[in-house]
Design an enzyme around this catalytic site. Structure first.
Site, PDB file in Angstrom:
ATOM      1  N   ASN A  28       0.842  -1.200   0.000  1.00  0.00           N
ATOM      2  CA  ASN A  28       0.000   0.000   0.000  1.00  0.00           C
ATOM      3  C   ASN A  28       0.873   1.243   0.000  1.00  0.00           C
ATOM      4  OD1 ASN A  28       0.628   0.054   2.959  1.00  0.00           O
ATOM      5  ND2 ASN A  28      -0.741  -1.723   2.902  1.00  0.00           N
ATOM      6  N   SER A  42      -8.155  -0.844   0.888  1.00  0.00           N
ATOM      7  CA  SER A  42      -7.920  -2.244   1.228  1.00  0.00           C
ATOM      8  C   SER A  42      -8.594  -3.134   0.186  1.00  0.00           C
ATOM      9  CB  SER A  42      -8.528  -2.498   2.615  1.00  0.00           C
ATOM     10  OG  SER A  42      -8.488  -3.861   2.920  1.00  0.00           O
ATOM     11  N   SER A  71      -6.392   1.118   3.578  1.00  0.00           N
ATOM     12  CA  SER A  71      -5.456   0.001   3.644  1.00  0.00           C
ATOM     13  C   SER A  71      -5.355  -0.574   5.052  1.00  0.00           C
ATOM     14  CB  SER A  71      -4.079   0.493   3.201  1.00  0.00           C
ATOM     15  OG  SER A  71      -3.098  -0.373   3.683  1.00  0.00           O
ATOM     16  N   GLU A  73      -2.857  -1.512   6.554  1.00  0.00           N
ATOM     17  CA  GLU A  73      -1.688  -0.984   7.286  1.00  0.00           C
ATOM     18  C   GLU A  73      -1.793   0.508   7.577  1.00  0.00           C
ATOM     19  OE1 GLU A  73       0.034  -2.880   8.833  1.00  0.00           O
ATOM     20  OE2 GLU A  73       0.035  -4.766   7.720  1.00  0.00           O
ATOM     21  N   HIS A  92       4.768   0.958   0.971  1.00  0.00           N
ATOM     22  CA  HIS A  92       4.951  -0.334   1.639  1.00  0.00           C
ATOM     23  C   HIS A  92       4.828  -1.444   0.607  1.00  0.00           C
ATOM     24  CE1 HIS A  92       4.353  -3.907   3.930  1.00  0.00           C
ATOM     25  NE2 HIS A  92       3.045  -3.921   3.815  1.00  0.00           N
ATOM     26  N   HIS A  94       5.778  -5.635  -0.890  1.00  0.00           N
ATOM     27  CA  HIS A  94       5.982  -7.051  -0.574  1.00  0.00           C
ATOM     28  C   HIS A  94       6.952  -7.630  -1.598  1.00  0.00           C
ATOM     29  CE1 HIS A  94       1.834  -7.601   1.653  1.00  0.00           C
ATOM     30  NE2 HIS A  94       2.608  -6.699   2.222  1.00  0.00           N
ATOM     31  N   HIS A 155       7.121 -10.301   6.391  1.00  0.00           N
ATOM     32  CA  HIS A 155       6.057  -9.519   5.758  1.00  0.00           C
ATOM     33  C   HIS A 155       6.538  -8.753   4.515  1.00  0.00           C
ATOM     34  CE1 HIS A 155       2.422  -6.676   6.634  1.00  0.00           C
ATOM     35  NE2 HIS A 155       2.763  -6.619   5.363  1.00  0.00           N
TER      36      HIS A 155
HETATM   37 ZN   LIG Z   1       1.869  -5.598   3.811  1.00  0.00          ZN
END
Ligand SMILES: [Zn+2]
Length: 211
Positions: A28, A42, A71, A73, A92, A94, A155
């Protein structure tokens, strides 16, 4: 409100996908505008996302505008903005190599001259906490001390800067650095930069970031 900012955020989200930093609706991003934060929604796939899906929240996390949920987070974003006055944008991700480092919970050591002035020296891994929790937010802020990036245990990663473009760039070079580190580690002995060089380059980071 903040139409231009929402457009900027949507473009950024698509660039995260193009750069293999996220897939689907993972990861996000957000940017701070005065006392508000414009954040990605989200559970919406980036490729199907529109400007209308973006959510505006205040610093307490209350939704000011938008029909989607912010989101998962959001708390991490708000905690970082609260702790870092100069942070105006957060990305952020992944991404694969940064996530792999987060899985082995090993910090990225200071190995590359080009990285330290931009991200800071050793990039730390936060202690593990469940996604979306206040604990995760607090753990991440803790390891961001004097750094522009952090690895989030089991994560992913997070970077912050004064602009979204810069936060995206930091995410890309963090991913590259993690890839280089793991490749080097497989090939032979990893040699860290000399201590005095790390100190000088950290000073450059602190001067440029002024966080
Ligand atoms: Zn995440």
């Amino acid at each position: 409100m903040y139409e231009e900012k929402k457009k900027e955020l949507l473009d950024l989200c698509l660039q995260m996908v193009e750069n293999d930093l996220v897939i689907g609706s993972s990861g996000n991003a957000s940017l701070r505008v005065d006392e508000h934060v414009v954040i990605s929604p989200s559970s919406v796939h980036y490729t199907e996302m529109s400007i209308e899906d973006m959510v505006v929240v205040d610093m307490n996390g209350d939704v000011i505008e938008g029909t989607r949920n912010p989101s998962i987070e959001m708390l991490m974003h708000l905690e970082i903005y609260a702790a870092r006055d100069k942070a105006l944008a957060i990305v952020h991700t992944h991404s694969i190599y940064a996530s792999a480092m987060a899985v082995i919970q090993e910090p990225l050591p200071p190995i590359l001259d080009e990285i330290i002035p931009k991200l800071g020296a050793t990039i730390r891994v936060s202690s593990y906490a469940m996604p979306g929790t206040k604990d995760l937010a607090k753990n991440v802020v803790e390891v961001l001390e004097s750094r522009s990036a952090a690895l989030i245990a089991n994560h992913g990663a997070v970077c912050y800067a004064k602009t979204l473009k810069e936060a995206l760039f930091l995410s890309i070079i963090l991913e590259r650095a993690c890839k280089i580190y793991m490749t080097a580690k497989c090939a032979g002995k990893v040699n860290e930069l000399p201590e005095e060089v790390v100190e000088d380059e950290q000073d450059i980071h602190d001067m440029l970031a002024q966080y």
